[in-house]
Design a protein around this motif. Structure first.
Motif, PDB file in Angstrom:
ATOM      1  N   TRP A   1      41.752  56.094  37.780  1.00 10.71           N
ATOM      2  CA  TRP A   1      41.386  57.189  36.868  1.00 10.71           C
ATOM      3  C   TRP A   1      39.935  57.648  37.067  1.00 10.71           C
ATOM      4  N   ASP A   2      39.189  56.923  37.882  1.00 11.42           N
ATOM      5  CA  ASP A   2      37.779  57.254  38.050  1.00 11.42           C
ATOM      6  C   ASP A   2      37.436  57.615  39.493  1.00 11.42           C
ATOM      7  N   LYS A   3      38.464  57.831  40.326  1.00 10.46           N
ATOM      8  CA  LYS A   3      38.155  58.158  41.721  1.00 10.46           C
ATOM      9  C   LYS A   3      37.705  59.614  41.836  1.00 10.46           C
ATOM     10  N   PHE A   4      37.109  59.928  42.976  1.00 11.22           N
ATOM     11  CA  PHE A   4      36.610  61.277  43.262  1.00 11.22           C
ATOM     12  C   PHE A   4      37.772  62.276  43.222  1.00 11.22           C
ATOM     13  N   ALA A   5      37.473  63.458  42.717  1.00 14.50           N
ATOM     14  CA  ALA A   5      38.504  64.483  42.570  1.00 14.50           C
ATOM     15  C   ALA A   5      39.120  64.853  43.922  1.00 14.50           C
ATOM     16  N   GLY A   6      40.345  64.477  44.131  1.00 16.14           N
ATOM     17  CA  GLY A   6      41.032  64.792  45.369  1.00 16.14           C
ATOM     18  C   GLY A   6      41.148  63.613  46.319  1.00 16.14           C
ATOM     19  N   ALA A   7      40.517  62.497  45.990  1.00 16.37           N
ATOM     20  CA  ALA A   7      40.516  61.352  46.905  1.00 16.37           C
ATOM     21  C   ALA A   7      41.783  60.502  46.743  1.00 16.37           C
ATOM     22  N   TYR A   8      42.147  59.798  47.820  1.00 13.94           N
ATOM     23  CA  TYR A   8      43.218  58.806  47.762  1.00 13.94           C
ATOM     24  C   TYR A   8      42.639  57.534  47.149  1.00 13.94           C
ATOM     25  N   TYR A   9      41.449  57.117  47.627  1.00 13.59           N
ATOM     26  CA  TYR A   9      40.675  56.125  46.894  1.00 13.59           C
ATOM     27  C   TYR A   9      39.178  56.355  47.110  1.00 13.59           C
ATOM     28  N   THR A  10      38.376  55.782  46.218  1.00 17.00           N
ATOM     29  CA  THR A  10      36.924  55.964  46.245  1.00 17.00           C
ATOM     30  C   THR A  10      36.227  54.620  46.170  1.00 17.00           C
ATOM     31  N   LEU A  11      35.237  54.423  47.027  1.00 21.03           N
ATOM     32  CA  LEU A  11      34.381  53.241  46.934  1.00 21.03           C
ATOM     33  C   LEU A  11      33.028  53.680  46.376  1.00 21.03           C
ATOM     34  N   GLY A  12      32.612  53.040  45.316  1.00 15.10           N
ATOM     35  CA  GLY A  12      31.299  53.340  44.752  1.00 15.10           C
ATOM     36  C   GLY A  12      30.289  52.319  45.257  1.00 15.10           C
ATOM     37  N   ILE A  13      29.090  52.793  45.573  1.00  9.35           N
ATOM     38  CA  ILE A  13      28.007  51.903  46.021  1.00  9.35           C
ATOM     39  C   ILE A  13      27.050  51.768  44.844  1.00  9.35           C
ATOM     40  N   GLU A  14      26.939  50.551  44.309  1.00  7.55           N
ATOM     41  CA  GLU A  14      26.195  50.359  43.063  1.00  7.55           C
ATOM     42  C   GLU A  14      25.002  49.443  43.262  1.00  7.55           C
ATOM     43  N   THR A  15      23.903  49.767  42.599  1.00  6.23           N
ATOM     44  CA  THR A  15      22.812  48.798  42.528  1.00  6.23           C
ATOM     45  C   THR A  15      22.424  48.602  41.066  1.00  6.23           C
ATOM     46  N   LEU A  16      21.655  47.540  40.818  1.00  7.93           N
ATOM     47  CA  LEU A  16      21.272  47.216  39.439  1.00  7.93           C
ATOM     48  C   LEU A  16      19.815  47.615  39.221  1.00  7.93           C
ATOM     49  N   MET A  17      19.575  48.399  38.199  1.00  5.20           N
ATOM     50  CA  MET A  17      18.210  48.836  37.881  1.00  5.20           C
ATOM     51  C   MET A  17      17.568  47.825  36.921  1.00  5.20           C
ATOM     52  N   PRO A  18      16.234  47.844  36.813  1.00  4.43           N
ATOM     53  CA  PRO A  18      15.536  46.836  35.995  1.00  4.43           C
ATOM     54  C   PRO A  18      15.907  46.868  34.511  1.00  4.43           C
ATOM     55  N   ASP A  19      16.456  47.966  34.020  1.00  2.00           N
ATOM     56  CA  ASP A  19      16.830  48.019  32.601  1.00  2.00           C
ATOM     57  C   ASP A  19      18.233  47.478  32.364  1.00  2.00           C
ATOM     58  N   GLY A  20      18.837  46.899  33.424  1.00  2.54           N
ATOM     59  CA  GLY A  20      20.151  46.286  33.247  1.00  2.54           C
ATOM     60  C   GLY A  20      21.316  47.240  33.460  1.00  2.54           C
ATOM     61  N   LYS A  21      21.024  48.524  33.712  1.00  6.22           N
ATOM     62  CA  LYS A  21      22.107  49.477  33.980  1.00  6.22           C
ATOM     63  C   LYS A  21      22.328  49.568  35.488  1.00  6.22           C
ATOM     64  N   THR A  22      23.573  49.833  35.873  1.00 10.25           N
ATOM     65  CA  THR A  22      23.826  50.036  37.296  1.00 10.25           C
ATOM     66  C   THR A  22      23.714  51.522  37.619  1.00 10.25           C
ATOM     67  N   MET A  23      23.383  51.781  38.888  1.00  7.98           N
ATOM     68  CA  MET A  23      23.305  53.170  39.333  1.00  7.98           C
ATOM     69  C   MET A  23      24.123  53.335  40.604  1.00  7.98           C
ATOM     70  N   GLN A  24      24.936  54.374  40.630  1.00  4.57           N
ATOM     71  CA  GLN A  24      25.709  54.676  41.834  1.00  4.57           C
ATOM     72  C   GLN A  24      24.807  55.389  42.835  1.00  4.57           C
ATOM     73  N   LEU A  25      24.664  54.772  44.018  1.00  7.37           N
ATOM     74  CA  LEU A  25      23.787  55.330  45.043  1.00  7.37           C
ATOM     75  C   LEU A  25      24.531  56.288  45.961  1.00  7.37           C
TER      76      LEU A  25
ATOM     77  N   ILE B   1      12.267  53.274  43.797  1.00  7.30           N
ATOM     78  CA  ILE B   1      11.174  53.272  42.818  1.00  7.30           C
ATOM     79  C   ILE B   1      11.461  52.257  41.710  1.00  7.30           C
ATOM     80  N   GLY B   2      12.679  52.306  41.180  1.00  5.34           N
ATOM     81  CA  GLY B   2      13.033  51.437  40.060  1.00  5.34           C
ATOM     82  C   GLY B   2      13.115  49.974  40.440  1.00  5.34           C
ATOM     83  N   VAL B   3      13.758  49.691  41.562  1.00  3.91           N
ATOM     84  CA  VAL B   3      14.025  48.301  41.938  1.00  3.91           C
ATOM     85  C   VAL B   3      12.743  47.573  42.362  1.00  3.91           C
ATOM     86  N   HIS B   4      11.865  48.246  43.120  1.00  2.00           N
ATOM     87  CA  HIS B   4      10.699  47.537  43.673  1.00  2.00           C
ATOM     88  C   HIS B   4       9.403  47.714  42.874  1.00  2.00           C
TER      89      HIS B   4
END
Ligand code: ZN
Length: 466
Positions: free
Chosen positions: A195-219, A263-266
């Protein structure tokens, strides 16, 4: 940097380090200031190196897309409908076919792919571009992280079959690994729930990192399209037996969020810390100008700068009429990995002072071994930035057995999941976290679903997200 005021810290360093100016009179369309542009161009250079290494060719498609092409793939248009900027007039004339500013370039590229691809010998086709895309963002904007004009990298490929397209995704992950190592950014690759894949995709891989405030960000993201786009856009080829087949397609996209992550991570309380691979200047030379010796020191400093430039480093000689202390402060804020201080005493002793931005460590280095010292310390900075960031992302993952256990937790939560959407929704509602997806690399591990307690081998990750 306190987690509580990360957001404030982030906005403040971007402004003071003169990376980007958000005062332009359109919200979310920010100005790249020269120093910020230098960094994103370094990031682009690294992407181009990787693209070249893997046989992708750079192209440039128009910014405007006619509505008729945009509307060809039904899911895609539904996904982007609320985010596009429309161009409805040419001068005073209303256009017969409205046009939109690209939010991404599938619908600009694929009509051309259908003209370019004729035979199996035209495959694989591997094209990329680095351009600005436009999305009408309604949420609160944030420099590099949530903007309306986005500096964007997108690779689009076409293949003869699914197997070849899957091999492309493996190659994309290799590219990501090499590239992220240079940015010193650890990440997770997670397959998005359907339900969260890219519009039109068969499947989607998200690349995620963790920011210092504890939230993840899709890169960035990698998409397998199968033939979802090649059918409506008629991207067909003739195989060895004279049969016509639809191409299988993939895309790989990343954006200026990479810079937001760096900027956020380092960053630390002094400001930004740039990894040597993307720092606009890897070394800054600060001459210590004492009365009567100024000319001699400047001459030595220039000579040192030229030698470093000759060795391929990006170097800046700061000859502003300011106290050295103010210069140190400024370049620490701006994240330059190494600072060289050079005064009359050092020159007499045939040495210089070298200070590392990440640790603040000062070394008195003999001129004879300076090259080696610089080389080793730039490598050392890269290694230690990555290691520190990896420790944070891995200690930021908490495994939970029940939704109750996740309450009040921050960072990334890992749990077993049966695969049912309703169980995932329970987690999202119960914890106010977003389900990020399941690990792309198979990770079989027995357990019970976080919600329905059904036996399962699948784990899923959740977090608060940007
Ligand atoms: Zn379940």
């Amino acid at each position: 940097m306190e987690k509580a005021n990360f957001s404030e810290w982030y906005n403040d360093v971007i402004e003071r380090a003169e990376l980007s100016d958000k005062r332009y009179p359109i919200k979310g369309m920010n100005v790249w200031r020269p120093y910020g542009l230098k960094v994103i161009q370094r990031i682009d250079d690294l992407i181009r190196e990787e693209m070249e290494r893997t046989g992708h060719d750079e192209a440039r498609f128009p910014l405007l897309i006619p509505k008729t092409e945009f509307a060809k793939e039904g899911e895609h248009i539904k996904g982007f409908d609320s985010e596009v900027y429309w161009v409805t007039h040419g001068g005073l004339n209303k256009l017969d076919v409205p046009m939109l500013l690209r939010p991404t370039s599938e619908t600009a590229m694929y009509p051309m792919f259908s003209l370019w691809i004729r035979s199996h010998t035209d495959l694989p086709l591997k094209i990329f571009q680095i351009v600005n895309v436009f999305r009408y963002e309604t949420k609160m904007t944030k420099s590099f992280i949530r903007v309306r004009e986005i500096h964007f990298f997108e690779a689009h490929t076409a293949h003869r079959d699914l197997e070849d397209a899957e091999a492309q995704i493996k190659e994309d992950l290799e590219i990501l690994r090499r590239f992220a190592t240079k940015l010193c950014i650890p990440y997770l690759v997670l397959k998005r729930p359907d339900w969260d894949k890219f519009a039109g995709a068969y499947y989607t891989l998200g690349i995620e990192t963790l920011m210092p405030d504890g939230k993840t960000m899709q890169l960035g993201s990698i998409h397998q399209y199968q033939t979802n786009f090649s059918v409506p856009y008629e991207i067909k080829y003739e195989d060895e037996h004279g049969e016509h087949r639809y191409a299988h397609q993939t895309t790989y996209g990343m954006s200026e969020r990479l810079l937001g992550a760096v900027i956020g991570v380092h960053g630390d309380e002094k400001g930004i810390v740039f990894p040597p691979a993307i720092a606009p200047y890897q070394i800054v030379i600060v001459p210590i100008l004492v009365k009567d010796k100024q000319e001699m020191v400047m001459a030595e400093a220039k000579q040192l700068r030229d030698k470093l430039l000759g060795r391929g480093y990006r170097v800046h000689l700061d000859d502003r009429d300011m106290r050295p202390g103010a210069k140190y402060y400024d370049w620490e804020l701006k994240g330059v990995p190494l600072r060289i201080e050079l005064g009359p005493r050092d020159i007499a002793d045939r040495k210089v002072v070298v200070v590392r931005r990440d640790t603040g460590k000062k070394a008195f280095v003999k001129r004879g071994v300076l090259w080696l010292h610089i080389q080793e310390n730039l490598k050392g900075i890269e290694r230690s930035l990555l290691k520190k960031a990896e420790e944070r992302i891995f200690t930021g993952i908490t495994e939970i057995g029940t939704i109750e256990e996740g309450k009040g937790k921050t960072g990334i939560l890992k749990m077993h999941w049966c695969g049912a959407e309703e169980c995932a929704r329970e987690v999202e509602v119960g914890l106010e976290f977003t389900i990020l997806g399941t690990p792309y690399a198979e990770q079989r591990d027995h357990g019970r679903c976080i919600h329905c307690r059904k036996k399962t081998d699948t784990v899923v990750f959740a977090a608060k997200t940007y």
